[in-house]
Design a protein around this motif. Structure first.
Motif, short mmCIF file in Angstrom:
data_model
loop_
_atom_site.label_atom_id
_atom_site.label_comp_id
_atom_site.label_asym_id
_atom_site.label_seq_id
_atom_site.Cartn_x
_atom_site.Cartn_y
_atom_site.Cartn_z
N LEU A 87 -3.24 -3.10 6.24
CA LEU A 87 -3.51 -2.52 4.93
C LEU A 87 -3.99 -1.07 5.05
CD1 LEU A 87 -5.27 -5.55 3.20
CD2 LEU A 87 -2.85 -4.91 3.14
N GLY A 88 -3.42 -0.34 5.98
CA GLY A 88 -3.70 1.08 6.13
C GLY A 88 -4.83 1.42 7.06
N SER A 133 0.08 1.80 16.26
CA SER A 133 1.49 1.72 15.93
C SER A 133 1.67 0.84 14.71
CB SER A 133 2.29 1.18 17.12
OG SER A 133 3.68 1.27 16.88
N SER A 134 2.89 0.73 14.26
CA SER A 134 3.22 -0.11 13.11
C SER A 134 4.69 -0.45 13.16
CB SER A 134 2.90 0.61 11.79
OG SER A 134 3.40 -0.12 10.69
N ALA A 135 5.03 -1.66 12.71
CA ALA A 135 6.44 -2.06 12.67
C ALA A 135 7.08 -1.65 11.36
CB ALA A 135 6.55 -3.58 12.83
N ILE A 136 6.26 -1.18 10.42
CA ILE A 136 6.77 -0.84 9.09
C ILE A 136 7.22 0.62 9.09
CG2 ILE A 136 6.25 -0.79 6.65
CD1 ILE A 136 6.19 -3.55 7.99
N ALA A 168 -0.63 -3.11 -1.06
CA ALA A 168 -1.55 -4.24 -1.06
C ALA A 168 -1.74 -4.80 -2.46
CB ALA A 168 -2.90 -3.81 -0.47
N ILE A 169 -1.85 -3.91 -3.45
CA ILE A 169 -1.99 -4.36 -4.85
C ILE A 169 -0.74 -5.12 -5.29
CG2 ILE A 169 -2.14 -3.56 -7.23
CD1 ILE A 169 -3.94 -1.30 -6.21
N ALA A 170 0.43 -4.60 -4.94
CA ALA A 170 1.68 -5.28 -5.29
C ALA A 170 1.74 -6.66 -4.63
CB ALA A 170 2.87 -4.43 -4.86
N ALA A 227 2.76 -6.02 12.61
CA ALA A 227 2.43 -5.90 11.18
C ALA A 227 1.86 -7.23 10.69
CB ALA A 227 3.66 -5.50 10.38
N PRO A 228 0.68 -7.63 11.19
CA PRO A 228 0.15 -8.94 10.84
C PRO A 228 -0.13 -9.11 9.35
CG PRO A 228 -1.51 -7.62 11.97
CD PRO A 228 -0.22 -6.89 12.09
#
Length: 320
Positions: free
Chosen positions: A74-75, A182-185, A224-226, A287-288
């Motif tokens: 979440l950032g 890192s991030s997978a997104i 996160a809101i979405a 990206a858990p």
């Protein structure tokens, strides 16, 4: 199998190609790829903080010196220790430091015969051949531009670390940026090390540095809101199905709801990982937050299908 393009006409980046290349190196040299890299690259360049095996070399010789990797949730960066991916060593997972990779770039930019290749050999290695978006692909390097000047560059990614190297051959300038996150997104924050390396390189040729930004927090916050709103809507639907508050709904609409829920489950289980080109193992590692939200959503859909199926016979007399 047929070729998508004539050789040299287009570039389609594929890490598995390097696994094949690593196997060729092993066959020709008669050694493991790890041994070849250690003795033919790291040792001649005195890259003493570079390693091919996290489990043994680092734990025995350099305990506590390996930076802790992170993934974004979440950032926000979350420390995440993940297994060393030694099974794909030819395409990723080498361990090094910025100083050692600096030595590697010095060897690449040297104008006198060095320990690895001749000057002509390095020049050939850096020369792009197959074009693609904004650059052409060379021998393991991307031949493109940074701030309008020719740059030879490439980045590397594992789920909790990233890095990039950039060279300006005409200026004999090199930049290394390593990040322990890192991030997978594929969002703007994902390639932070890559963007930083390009921007730092640009400052070396007179481009004003970019202003720091936390826009990724806003982006992750909106996502996160979405995600929360979608989950609440799913829970509402499950509640209605369980409490029989949909008695007036026709059999046809119920069947459509069941099919919609099953389609979502199938998309989560098969289509989304395929579209993202990530296995569920990699998605959970890198990206858990997204992975567990998808699992939660699919679970709610399955429960909703069960509730609808339980009530379906009672809709037999409903008017469509």
């Amino acid at each position: 199998m047929t070729l998508n393009y004539a050789p040299g006409a287009e570039n389609e980046y594929a890490s598995p190609n390097y696994l094949v290349l690593g196997a060729i190196v092993e066959e020709v040299s008669g050694r493991s790829y790890a041994s070849y890299v250690q003795t033919s690259i790291f040792d001649p360049l005195r890259m003493r903080d570079s390693h091919v095996d996290q489990a043994t070399t680092l734990s025995r010789a350099y305990p506590g010196r390996l930076s802790s990797g992170h993934v974004y949730v979440l950032g926000f960066p979350l420390a995440r220790t993940l297994p060393h991916e030694a099974d794909r060593l030819a395409t990723a997972a080498l361990i090094s430091s910025a100083a050692d990779l600096g030595r590697f770039l010095v060897a690449q930019l040297d104008t006198t015969p060095g320990d690895l290749l001749s000057v002509a050999g390095f020049q050939r290695m850096h020369a792009g051949g197959a074009p693609t978006n904004g650059y052409s692909y060379a021998f393991g390097w991307r031949d493109g531009t940074v701030a309008g000047e020719r740059a030879v560059h490439h980045g590397g990614i594992v789920p909790n670390f990233r890095g990039k190297m950039v060279m300006l051959p005409e200026r004999r300038v090199g930049v290394v940026v390593l990040t322990n996150v890192s991030s997978a997104i594929p969002w703007p924050i994902a390639p932070a090390s890559h963007v930083m390396a390009d921007e730092i390189t640009a400052t070396l040729i007179g481009v004003p540095p970019a202003k720091p930004s936390n826009e990724h927090r806003l982006l992750f916050g909106a996502v996160a809101i979405a995600m929360l709103l979608i989950s609440l809507n799913q829970l509402r639907g499950l509640r209605l199905a369980i409490r029989r508050e949909n008695r007036g709904i026709s059999r046809t609409r119920t069947v459509v709801s069941i099919l919609s829920e099953l389609t979502f489950v199938a998309a989560v289980a098969f289509l989304l990982p395929r579209a993202a080109r990530l296995s569920w193992h990699n998605l959970l590692a890198a990206a858990p937050d997204v992975a567990w939200w998808l699992i939660f959503g699919a679970s709610i859909s399955i429960l909703s299908v069960g509730a609808h199926l339980r009530r379906l016979p009672r809709y037999a007399n409903a008017v469509d």
